[in-house]
Design a protein around this motif. Sequence first.
Motif, PDB file in Angstrom:
ATOM      1  N   LEU A  80       0.827  -1.203   0.000  1.00  0.00           N
ATOM      2  CA  LEU A  80       0.000   0.000   0.000  1.00  0.00           C
ATOM      3  C   LEU A  80       0.862   1.254   0.000  1.00  0.00           C
ATOM      4  O   LEU A  80       0.633   2.183  -0.770  1.00  0.00           O
ATOM      5  CB  LEU A  80      -0.935   0.003   1.205  1.00  0.00           C
ATOM      6  CG  LEU A  80      -1.852   1.219   1.339  1.00  0.00           C
ATOM      7  CD1 LEU A  80      -2.772   1.342   0.129  1.00  0.00           C
ATOM      8  CD2 LEU A  80      -2.659   1.130   2.614  1.00  0.00           C
ATOM      9  N   LYS A  81       1.904   1.267   0.838  1.00  0.00           N
ATOM     10  CA  LYS A  81       2.815   2.415   0.883  1.00  0.00           C
ATOM     11  C   LYS A  81       3.479   2.628  -0.476  1.00  0.00           C
ATOM     12  O   LYS A  81       3.545   3.750  -0.975  1.00  0.00           O
ATOM     13  CB  LYS A  81       3.870   2.195   1.957  1.00  0.00           C
ATOM     14  CG  LYS A  81       4.900   3.291   2.034  1.00  0.00           C
ATOM     15  CD  LYS A  81       5.988   2.954   3.033  1.00  0.00           C
ATOM     16  CE  LYS A  81       7.116   3.936   2.946  1.00  0.00           C
ATOM     17  NZ  LYS A  81       8.295   3.525   3.687  1.00  0.00           N
ATOM     18  N   GLU A  82       3.970   1.553  -1.071  1.00  0.00           N
ATOM     19  CA  GLU A  82       4.635   1.656  -2.368  1.00  0.00           C
ATOM     20  C   GLU A  82       3.681   2.139  -3.459  1.00  0.00           C
ATOM     21  O   GLU A  82       4.044   2.982  -4.279  1.00  0.00           O
ATOM     22  CB  GLU A  82       5.265   0.316  -2.762  1.00  0.00           C
ATOM     23  CG  GLU A  82       6.472  -0.055  -1.929  1.00  0.00           C
ATOM     24  CD  GLU A  82       7.618   0.951  -2.041  1.00  0.00           C
ATOM     25  OE1 GLU A  82       7.873   1.452  -3.151  1.00  0.00           O
ATOM     26  OE2 GLU A  82       8.249   1.230  -1.015  1.00  0.00           O
ATOM     27  N   ARG A  83       2.455   1.630  -3.483  1.00  0.00           N
ATOM     28  CA  ARG A  83       1.485   2.067  -4.483  1.00  0.00           C
ATOM     29  C   ARG A  83       1.128   3.538  -4.300  1.00  0.00           C
ATOM     30  O   ARG A  83       0.985   4.277  -5.273  1.00  0.00           O
ATOM     31  CB  ARG A  83       0.220   1.202  -4.422  1.00  0.00           C
ATOM     32  CG  ARG A  83       0.466  -0.208  -4.933  1.00  0.00           C
ATOM     33  CD  ARG A  83      -0.782  -1.075  -5.103  1.00  0.00           C
ATOM     34  NE  ARG A  83      -1.961  -0.655  -4.418  1.00  0.00           N
ATOM     35  CZ  ARG A  83      -2.458  -1.230  -3.318  1.00  0.00           C
ATOM     36  NH1 ARG A  83      -1.849  -2.258  -2.769  1.00  0.00           N
ATOM     37  NH2 ARG A  83      -3.578  -0.795  -2.780  1.00  0.00           N
ATOM     38  N   SER A  87       4.566   3.535  -7.104  1.00  0.00           N
ATOM     39  CA  SER A  87       5.178   2.290  -7.593  1.00  0.00           C
ATOM     40  C   SER A  87       4.118   1.366  -8.179  1.00  0.00           C
ATOM     41  O   SER A  87       2.943   1.444  -7.829  1.00  0.00           O
ATOM     42  CB  SER A  87       5.878   1.549  -6.455  1.00  0.00           C
ATOM     43  OG  SER A  87       6.949   2.300  -5.951  1.00  0.00           O
ATOM     44  N   GLN A  88       4.561   0.488  -9.065  1.00  0.00           N
ATOM     45  CA  GLN A  88       3.717  -0.575  -9.595  1.00  0.00           C
ATOM     46  C   GLN A  88       4.186  -1.887  -8.992  1.00  0.00           C
ATOM     47  O   GLN A  88       5.381  -2.089  -8.781  1.00  0.00           O
ATOM     48  CB  GLN A  88       3.839  -0.664 -11.112  1.00  0.00           C
ATOM     49  CG  GLN A  88       3.289   0.517 -11.857  1.00  0.00           C
ATOM     50  CD  GLN A  88       3.509   0.348 -13.354  1.00  0.00           C
ATOM     51  OE1 GLN A  88       4.611   0.094 -13.788  1.00  0.00           O
ATOM     52  NE2 GLN A  88       2.438   0.482 -14.120  1.00  0.00           N
ATOM     53  N   ILE A  89       3.249  -2.783  -8.734  1.00  0.00           N
ATOM     54  CA  ILE A  89       3.587  -4.124  -8.268  1.00  0.00           C
ATOM     55  C   ILE A  89       3.506  -5.023  -9.493  1.00  0.00           C
ATOM     56  O   ILE A  89       2.457  -5.146 -10.115  1.00  0.00           O
ATOM     57  CB  ILE A  89       2.612  -4.609  -7.168  1.00  0.00           C
ATOM     58  CG1 ILE A  89       2.478  -3.565  -6.043  1.00  0.00           C
ATOM     59  CG2 ILE A  89       3.044  -5.969  -6.637  1.00  0.00           C
ATOM     60  CD1 ILE A  89       3.748  -3.221  -5.328  1.00  0.00           C
ATOM     61  N   LEU A  90       4.626  -5.639  -9.857  1.00  0.00           N
ATOM     62  CA  LEU A  90       4.711  -6.430 -11.078  1.00  0.00           C
ATOM     63  C   LEU A  90       4.963  -7.895 -10.753  1.00  0.00           C
ATOM     64  O   LEU A  90       5.619  -8.223  -9.766  1.00  0.00           O
ATOM     65  CB  LEU A  90       5.829  -5.896 -11.971  1.00  0.00           C
ATOM     66  CG  LEU A  90       5.750  -4.408 -12.315  1.00  0.00           C
ATOM     67  CD1 LEU A  90       6.984  -3.974 -13.081  1.00  0.00           C
ATOM     68  CD2 LEU A  90       4.481  -4.098 -13.092  1.00  0.00           C
ATOM     69  N   ILE A  98       5.764  -9.798 -18.166  1.00  0.00           N
ATOM     70  CA  ILE A  98       5.554  -9.139 -16.885  1.00  0.00           C
ATOM     71  C   ILE A  98       4.156  -8.536 -16.871  1.00  0.00           C
ATOM     72  O   ILE A  98       3.753  -7.893 -17.850  1.00  0.00           O
ATOM     73  CB  ILE A  98       6.620  -8.060 -16.641  1.00  0.00           C
ATOM     74  CG1 ILE A  98       8.000  -8.711 -16.548  1.00  0.00           C
ATOM     75  CG2 ILE A  98       6.303  -7.254 -15.397  1.00  0.00           C
ATOM     76  CD1 ILE A  98       9.140  -7.730 -16.450  1.00  0.00           C
ATOM     77  N   ARG A  99       3.419  -8.727 -15.781  1.00  0.00           N
ATOM     78  CA  ARG A  99       2.076  -8.197 -15.654  1.00  0.00           C
ATOM     79  C   ARG A  99       1.992  -7.350 -14.379  1.00  0.00           C
ATOM     80  O   ARG A  99       2.625  -7.675 -13.386  1.00  0.00           O
ATOM     81  CB  ARG A  99       1.054  -9.312 -15.564  1.00  0.00           C
ATOM     82  CG  ARG A  99       1.087 -10.257 -16.739  1.00  0.00           C
ATOM     83  CD  ARG A  99       0.143 -11.389 -16.523  1.00  0.00           C
ATOM     84  NE  ARG A  99      -0.842 -11.345 -17.586  1.00  0.00           N
ATOM     85  CZ  ARG A  99      -1.907 -12.079 -17.643  1.00  0.00           C
ATOM     86  NH1 ARG A  99      -2.191 -12.903 -16.665  1.00  0.00           N
ATOM     87  NH2 ARG A  99      -2.736 -11.987 -18.664  1.00  0.00           N
ATOM     88  N   GLU A 100       1.182  -6.308 -14.433  1.00  0.00           N
ATOM     89  CA  GLU A 100       0.956  -5.498 -13.241  1.00  0.00           C
ATOM     90  C   GLU A 100      -0.110  -6.162 -12.378  1.00  0.00           C
ATOM     91  O   GLU A 100      -1.114  -6.657 -12.880  1.00  0.00           O
ATOM     92  CB  GLU A 100       0.497  -4.089 -13.620  1.00  0.00           C
ATOM     93  CG  GLU A 100       0.280  -3.212 -12.398  1.00  0.00           C
ATOM     94  CD  GLU A 100      -0.128  -1.787 -12.736  1.00  0.00           C
ATOM     95  OE1 GLU A 100      -0.281  -1.480 -13.933  1.00  0.00           O
ATOM     96  OE2 GLU A 100      -0.300  -1.004 -11.794  1.00  0.00           O
TER      97      GLU A 100
END
Length: 104
Positions: A80-83, A87-90, A98-100
């Motif tokens: 949550l902090k990164e988003r 940031s994207q979570i891949l 690679i998919r998000e």
Amino acid sequence: MATTNFTLQGKKLDTGQDSGVSGENQSPSVQDSPNSTSGKRISVLMTDEAAELLQYLAETQGISKSEALRKAIATEAYFLKERKNGSQILLQKPNEKIREVIFR
């Protein structure tokens, strides 16, 4: 047994020792843990599906359900902090693009 620690906004989240869980049919409660100066004992009512997923997390990692829950909370907070910071979570499965990962 090694402990896993995560840091979120300067706070260290310990995913170490088993703190135990009491009573499934009790109302949710939070109280100071008698065995720790910094922990809280929480009783949580969850669906059967959530309980099975927690059991799966604990068994596959060889840890207690309490530790698995602490790690899951710390991981969710980290994502949550990164988003929120853009940031994207891949995710990349073997031999695939690679998919998000989209969180709901």
